[in-house]
Each structure stands twice: as structure tokens, then as C-alpha cells.
Design a protein around this motif. Structure first.
Motif, PDB file in Angstrom:
ATOM      1  N   ILE A  36      63.786   6.521  61.156  1.00  0.00           N
ATOM      2  CA  ILE A  36      65.163   6.624  60.639  1.00  0.00           C
ATOM      3  C   ILE A  36      65.825   7.820  61.336  1.00  0.00           C
ATOM      4  O   ILE A  36      65.162   8.826  61.608  1.00  0.00           O
ATOM      5  N   ASP A  37      67.100   7.714  61.609  1.00  0.00           N
ATOM      6  CA  ASP A  37      67.811   8.815  62.252  1.00  0.00           C
ATOM      7  C   ASP A  37      67.724  10.060  61.347  1.00  0.00           C
ATOM      8  O   ASP A  37      68.123  10.021  60.185  1.00  0.00           O
ATOM      9  N   LYS A  38      67.212  11.134  61.929  1.00  0.00           N
ATOM     10  CA  LYS A  38      66.983  12.375  61.178  1.00  0.00           C
ATOM     11  C   LYS A  38      68.265  12.878  60.483  1.00  0.00           C
ATOM     12  O   LYS A  38      68.210  13.492  59.424  1.00  0.00           O
ATOM     13  N   LYS A  39      69.377  12.579  61.102  1.00  0.00           N
ATOM     14  CA  LYS A  39      70.665  13.042  60.538  1.00  0.00           C
ATOM     15  C   LYS A  39      70.961  12.367  59.197  1.00  0.00           C
ATOM     16  O   LYS A  39      71.770  12.849  58.414  1.00  0.00           O
ATOM     17  N   PRO A  47      72.398   6.670  53.975  1.00  0.00           N
ATOM     18  CA  PRO A  47      71.793   8.007  53.916  1.00  0.00           C
ATOM     19  C   PRO A  47      70.698   8.075  52.846  1.00  0.00           C
ATOM     20  O   PRO A  47      70.829   7.472  51.774  1.00  0.00           O
ATOM     21  N   TRP A  48      69.640   8.816  53.180  1.00  0.00           N
ATOM     22  CA  TRP A  48      68.493   8.948  52.265  1.00  0.00           C
ATOM     23  C   TRP A  48      68.341  10.429  51.896  1.00  0.00           C
ATOM     24  O   TRP A  48      68.136  11.268  52.781  1.00  0.00           O
ATOM     25  N   TYR A  49      68.487  10.707  50.632  1.00  0.00           N
ATOM     26  CA  TYR A  49      68.346  12.076  50.141  1.00  0.00           C
ATOM     27  C   TYR A  49      67.017  12.170  49.388  1.00  0.00           C
ATOM     28  O   TYR A  49      66.712  11.307  48.561  1.00  0.00           O
ATOM     29  N   ILE A  50      66.273  13.220  49.669  1.00  0.00           N
ATOM     30  CA  ILE A  50      64.958  13.347  49.033  1.00  0.00           C
ATOM     31  C   ILE A  50      64.870  14.654  48.268  1.00  0.00           C
ATOM     32  O   ILE A  50      65.034  15.740  48.849  1.00  0.00           O
ATOM     33  N   MET A  51      64.656  14.527  46.977  1.00  0.00           N
ATOM     34  CA  MET A  51      64.547  15.745  46.156  1.00  0.00           C
ATOM     35  C   MET A  51      63.097  16.230  46.172  1.00  0.00           C
ATOM     36  O   MET A  51      62.180  15.478  45.851  1.00  0.00           O
ATOM     37  N   THR A  52      62.921  17.475  46.548  1.00  0.00           N
ATOM     38  CA  THR A  52      61.589  18.079  46.569  1.00  0.00           C
ATOM     39  C   THR A  52      61.577  19.250  45.582  1.00  0.00           C
ATOM     40  O   THR A  52      62.589  19.512  44.926  1.00  0.00           O
ATOM     41  N   SER A  53      60.461  19.949  45.533  1.00  0.00           N
ATOM     42  CA  SER A  53      60.387  21.147  44.685  1.00  0.00           C
ATOM     43  C   SER A  53      60.062  22.344  45.575  1.00  0.00           C
ATOM     44  O   SER A  53      59.668  22.162  46.733  1.00  0.00           O
ATOM     45  N   VAL A  54      60.181  23.528  45.030  1.00  0.00           N
ATOM     46  CA  VAL A  54      59.823  24.731  45.794  1.00  0.00           C
ATOM     47  C   VAL A  54      58.383  24.576  46.283  1.00  0.00           C
ATOM     48  O   VAL A  54      58.046  24.900  47.422  1.00  0.00           O
ATOM     49  N   GLU A  55      57.553  24.020  45.390  1.00  0.00           N
ATOM     50  CA  GLU A  55      56.130  23.872  45.673  1.00  0.00           C
ATOM     51  C   GLU A  55      55.854  22.932  46.856  1.00  0.00           C
ATOM     52  O   GLU A  55      54.982  23.195  47.672  1.00  0.00           O
ATOM     53  N   ASN A  56      56.594  21.824  46.956  1.00  0.00           N
ATOM     54  CA  ASN A  56      56.203  20.830  47.973  1.00  0.00           C
ATOM     55  C   ASN A  56      57.225  20.605  49.084  1.00  0.00           C
ATOM     56  O   ASN A  56      57.038  19.738  49.926  1.00  0.00           O
ATOM     57  N   ASN A  57      58.307  21.391  49.100  1.00  0.00           N
ATOM     58  CA  ASN A  57      59.370  21.118  50.063  1.00  0.00           C
ATOM     59  C   ASN A  57      58.913  21.201  51.524  1.00  0.00           C
ATOM     60  O   ASN A  57      59.124  20.282  52.306  1.00  0.00           O
ATOM     61  N   SER A  58      58.264  22.317  51.897  1.00  0.00           N
ATOM     62  CA  SER A  58      57.942  22.462  53.326  1.00  0.00           C
ATOM     63  C   SER A  58      56.910  21.427  53.765  1.00  0.00           C
ATOM     64  O   SER A  58      56.999  20.877  54.863  1.00  0.00           O
ATOM     65  N   GLN A  59      55.961  21.127  52.876  1.00  0.00           N
ATOM     66  CA  GLN A  59      54.954  20.106  53.212  1.00  0.00           C
ATOM     67  C   GLN A  59      55.600  18.728  53.389  1.00  0.00           C
ATOM     68  O   GLN A  59      55.200  17.944  54.237  1.00  0.00           O
ATOM     69  N   THR A  60      56.605  18.462  52.546  1.00  0.00           N
ATOM     70  CA  THR A  60      57.286  17.163  52.631  1.00  0.00           C
ATOM     71  C   THR A  60      58.044  17.044  53.954  1.00  0.00           C
ATOM     72  O   THR A  60      57.933  16.031  54.664  1.00  0.00           O
ATOM     73  N   ILE A  61      58.766  18.093  54.296  1.00  0.00           N
ATOM     74  CA  ILE A  61      59.546  18.041  55.546  1.00  0.00           C
ATOM     75  C   ILE A  61      58.596  17.907  56.741  1.00  0.00           C
ATOM     76  O   ILE A  61      58.829  17.114  57.654  1.00  0.00           O
ATOM     77  N   GLU A  62      57.508  18.658  56.686  1.00  0.00           N
ATOM     78  CA  GLU A  62      56.532  18.594  57.782  1.00  0.00           C
ATOM     79  C   GLU A  62      56.004  17.157  57.944  1.00  0.00           C
ATOM     80  O   GLU A  62      55.839  16.661  59.058  1.00  0.00           O
ATOM     81  N   PHE A  63      55.765  16.517  56.811  1.00  0.00           N
ATOM     82  CA  PHE A  63      55.258  15.140  56.835  1.00  0.00           C
ATOM     83  C   PHE A  63      56.253  14.198  57.532  1.00  0.00           C
ATOM     84  O   PHE A  63      55.887  13.372  58.360  1.00  0.00           O
ATOM     85  N   PHE A  64      57.511  14.365  57.179  1.00  0.00           N
ATOM     86  CA  PHE A  64      58.544  13.529  57.814  1.00  0.00           C
ATOM     87  C   PHE A  64      58.632  13.841  59.309  1.00  0.00           C
ATOM     88  O   PHE A  64      58.769  12.941  60.136  1.00  0.00           O
TER      89      PHE A  64
END
Ligand code: UTP
Length: 415
Positions: free
Chosen positions: A174-177, A149-166
């Protein structure tokens, strides 16, 4: 709403922070509500205390500092290496190993106008830092035939952009789950006069609370729980900006288990006594990191009988934690350090100020302050050129250029 507004106003008056409402009348209903909520959630006593501390020089006179022992990856006996490898591989193959990437930083020095993990250093066709790390992970999953499992710590500032990128990159195959994002905490920034700043949108100016925020965030965001549900025992934690981070490391895991330690760290030898890096040490008999700003010249130059620097094991933000240690550490907040930074803000007259030099304080917790909560830590010295290619600055040292060179060399030599 009216009631909350009055509560917020009273609080601001009490703490002399009334500038926070400077844009209130011009905000949309939604942002007005947001601002009031932000204000009601500020711990003003804490912020006052942190601001007062910025005026004090921190001294470490009451602290006993000693070297922390380490094992050199390339000087282990054949038997030890085999033993550590076996122990570590068992953990990984049994699915008890996870990886956390800390990607909540602002990457101000790099100056990339998006989450740092989306930055391309010029390897492959548009390969981002996230993709380079995902390659390492996928390779390990294949090698050990297991899900990690891969856990990614983001910030309020960059969270939605990071998820969108993935999402846009189909999670790099990688399995989204098995990829989970969690948002770290943030704290208001204050001016040199102790006033909390207003950001360009007219809201409270907040900044991520440092990589040490990981422990609280993992607890609050249910990540520890998720790991427990998945029966994870060992968690490797590194920053998003080291493209050579050896995230799945059986030797380090086996070393920690053999030494009966609940945490471990990788080190690389300090380039010279005065390199600006923190080094592993013991403070009052507990594992710790002494920063380059804290170490005396005499200590920095001290050598052992083999001519090696006594304080020469640089902390490269590649650490391994047993889940039990994470539970323990996340019970209490880590201390915050202040950093003097440049910060745009709206002043009391409602004018946007864009400073040319540092004008504000940001408060951050450091991951290595957690080490002192542990009895001991296993340290493994690795080779810089194999495991440490940080992307910090836009140019020069630790830049995309230097990281790319190291990455290409390593990948070419590795397989
Ligand atoms: P750095 O201290 O180098 O900060 O973080 P940074 O944000 O990348 O860059 P500057 O200092 O603004 O130029 C080391 C690692 O810790 C993560 C970063 O994303 C990076 O991977 N980090 C840092 C967080 O996840 N959250 C934070 O609040 C700070």
C-alpha cells in the motif's frame, strides 16, 4: 530540573503517592527526567476519583433500556439493497471513505510477545493479522479504483514495533502516504490500595486507555484534521483482531445515509441468550450497548413476535462514523471503566513483584460509550461466519484456530 523534581515531590506527598520515586536514584539522567515529567503530567484528582469508583457497584436503575431496531443484510428488499449500495459506492468511489484499525490493545489473553497485529494465525506464508486486513483493503481499493486511507491506532507500548513491522513488509504494497499511525493515550495503573504502580524500568506503570481512547487520540494526533484535508466523510473503525472485518462496506454506508444517521454498526445474532457479548440497545432513548454483565436474565431471554431475541444484536466492534459525529464525540472525554488485571510492578522496597492473580486496576474507555452522544445509529445485522472471526485467546473459543477456520472458509466462499 531541580525545580521540577521539587514540584513532583510535593505533588506525590500531597496525594500520598511517594512510592513513585522508589527507583529514582538508580535511574539514568534521561529516565529521571522522564519519570519527573510523567509525574507532573498525572491528573492525580482523576486517578483518585477513578480508584474510588472501583469500590462502588455501578447500577443502572435510572436508565430506560429498550431494543434498538436493525436491518438484516440478508432480508433487505431488492430495491433497498440497490439504493444503499449505490449511495455507499458513490461515497467510496469519490474517495470520501477511510478505515481505522485499532491496534493499541495489549492482547494479554493471546499472550503474543509483540503487537497483536503482527500475530500469524497460520494462513498463507507468514500472513499476519495486519497483512490479512491489508488484503481486504487492497481488494476494495482495486474494486472501486480509489485510494482508501488507512489509519492505525497504536499505543506508546507498541507504536515503534508496529511501524517497524510495516516498514519491514513494505506496507504490504500500500502507498506509504496512505497509511498513518497514531498513538492513543494512556493512564497509570493503580494497586488495590490506590497506589500508582512503578514499572520494571522504575517509571510510572501506564496502560493504554481503552479502545474508547480513539476519539481523543484522533483529535489530539491530528488524524481528524488529516481526514478533513483529504475530504473524508465516512470512517470505518474496527479492531485489529477481527480478520473478517468487512472494512469497506457500501451497504452499511448507504443504510446510514438513508436513515439519516451519523453512525452505524454491524451486529451478529447472539449465539444464545447468555453469550458473553454486549448487545446494541437504546438507553434513555439513545443508541448504546448493554454489556452482558449488565443485562438481566429476563431481558436476555426476551423474544419478539418472530421468536428472535429482543436484545440479540451483538456489538462486534465494527462501526462506521460520519466525520461530523467524530468531531462532536471527541469534544469531551468518555467515562473510564476499571478492569482488575495482573500487573508486574516494583514495590516500595524496590523489589519486582510478579503477581499470580489480578492485583491492580487499569482504566479504560469503551468505544460504545460514545454512541450515547448520538441521536441515532443505523444497525445492520450481518452473518457471523462472514464478518466476525476474532482472535482473542491463545486456545479454544475465539482463538487463532477458530479464526483461521472461519477465514479460510470465508475466503474460499467469497470469490
Ligand atoms: P480487546 O478488548 O479485546 O483487548 O480489544 P486486547 O488488548 O486485544 O486483548 P486483551 O483483552 O488484553 O486480551 C479489542 C480491540 O480493541 C483494540 C485492540 O487492539 C483490539 O483490536 N484496543 C483495545 C485498542 O486499540 N486499545 C486499547 O486500549 C484496548
Amino acid at each position: 530540573m531541580e525545580e521540577n523534581y521539587i514540584k513532583a515531590k510535593d505533588l506525590l506527598k500531597k496525594y500520598n503517592q511517594e512510592q513513585l520515586l522508589v527507583c529514582y536514584d538508580k535511574l539514568s539522567k534521561e529516565n529521571q527526567e522522564k519519570l519527573i515529567n510523567q509525574i507532573l503530567n498525572i491528573d492525580f484528582e482523576q486517578i483518585t476519583d477513578l480508584y474510588e469508583k472501583t469500590k462502588k457497584q455501578i447500577t443502572y436503575t435510572n436508565c430506560k433500556v429498550e431494543p434498538l431496531s436493525y436491518v438484516d443484510k440478508y432480508k433487505m428488499s431488492v430495491e433497498d439493497r440497490a439504493k444503499y449500495k449505490q449511495l455507499g459506492e458513490d461515497i467510496i468511489k469519490q474517495g470520501k471513505y477511510a478505515v481505522v484499525t485499532m491496534a493499541g490493545g495489549q492482547g494479554t489473553r493471546l499472550g503474543h510477545n509483540a503487537p497483536k497485529g503482527t500475530f500469524e494465525i497460520g494462513i498463507g506464508i507468514h500472513k499476519s493479522l495486519f497483512e490479512a486486513l491489508s488484503d481486504t483493503l487492497k481488494k476494495a481499493m482495486k474494486k472501486y479504483d480509489v485510494k482508501i486511507p488507512w489509519y492505525i491506532m497504536t499505543s506508546v507500548e507498541n507504536n515503534s514495533q508496529t511501524i517497524e513491522f510495516f516498514e519491514n513488509h513494505n506496507y504490504f504494497g500500500i502507498d506509504k502516504k496512505d497509511v498513518k499511525f497514531f498513538i492513543q493515550g494512556e493512564l497509570p495503573m493503580v494497586s488495590e490500595e490506590g497506589k500508582i504502580l512503578v514499572d520494571e524500568k522504575g517509571l510510572v506503570k501506564q496502560a493504554a486507555d481503552g479502545h474508547g481512547g480513539i476519539f481523543e487520540a484522533m483529535y489530539k494526533e491530528g488524524i481528524l484534521q488529516d481526514m478533513e484535508n483529504r475530504k473524508i466523510e465516512w470512517i470505518f473503525v474496527a479492531g485489529v483482531d477481527n480478520i473478517l472485518a468487512g472494512m469497506v462496506d457500501p451497504l452499511l454506508t448507504g443504510l446510514a445515509i438513508s436513515q439519516n444517521c451519523l453512525a452505524a454498526g454491524k451486529s451478529v445474532v447472539k449465539r444464545d441468550p447468555f453469550e458473553n457479548v454486549g448487545v446494541f440497545c437504546k438507553k434513555n432513548n439513545r443508541p448504546s450497548v448493554i454489556e452482558y454483565t449488565e443485562i438481566t436474565e429476563e431481558m436476555a431471554k426476551q423474544r419478539d413476535q418472530n421468536g428472535e431475541l429482543l436484545y440479540g444484536e451483538s456489538h462486534i466492534l465494527c462501526n462506521l462514523f460520519n466525520i461530523k459525529s467524530l468531531e462532536e464525540i471527541s469534544k469531551n472525554k468518555l467515562p473510564y471503566h476499571s478492569a482488575h488485571k495482573k500487573a508486574k510492578y516494583i514495590n516500595e522496597e524496590g523489589k519486582l513483584i510478579e503477581p499470580e492473580k489480578p492485583n491492580a486496576y487499569k482504566f479504560e474507555a469503551f468505544i460504545f460509550d460514545a454512541f450515547e452522544r448520538l441521536n441515532d445509529m443505523a444497525i445492520m445485522r450481518v452473518k457471523r461466519e462472514e464478518e466476525f472471526a476474532p482472535v482473542k485467546n491463545a486456545q479454544g473459543e475465539d482463538s487463532p484456530e477458530t479464526a483461521k477456520e472461519l477465514y479460510l472458509k470465508f475466503i474460499e466462499n467469497k470469490d
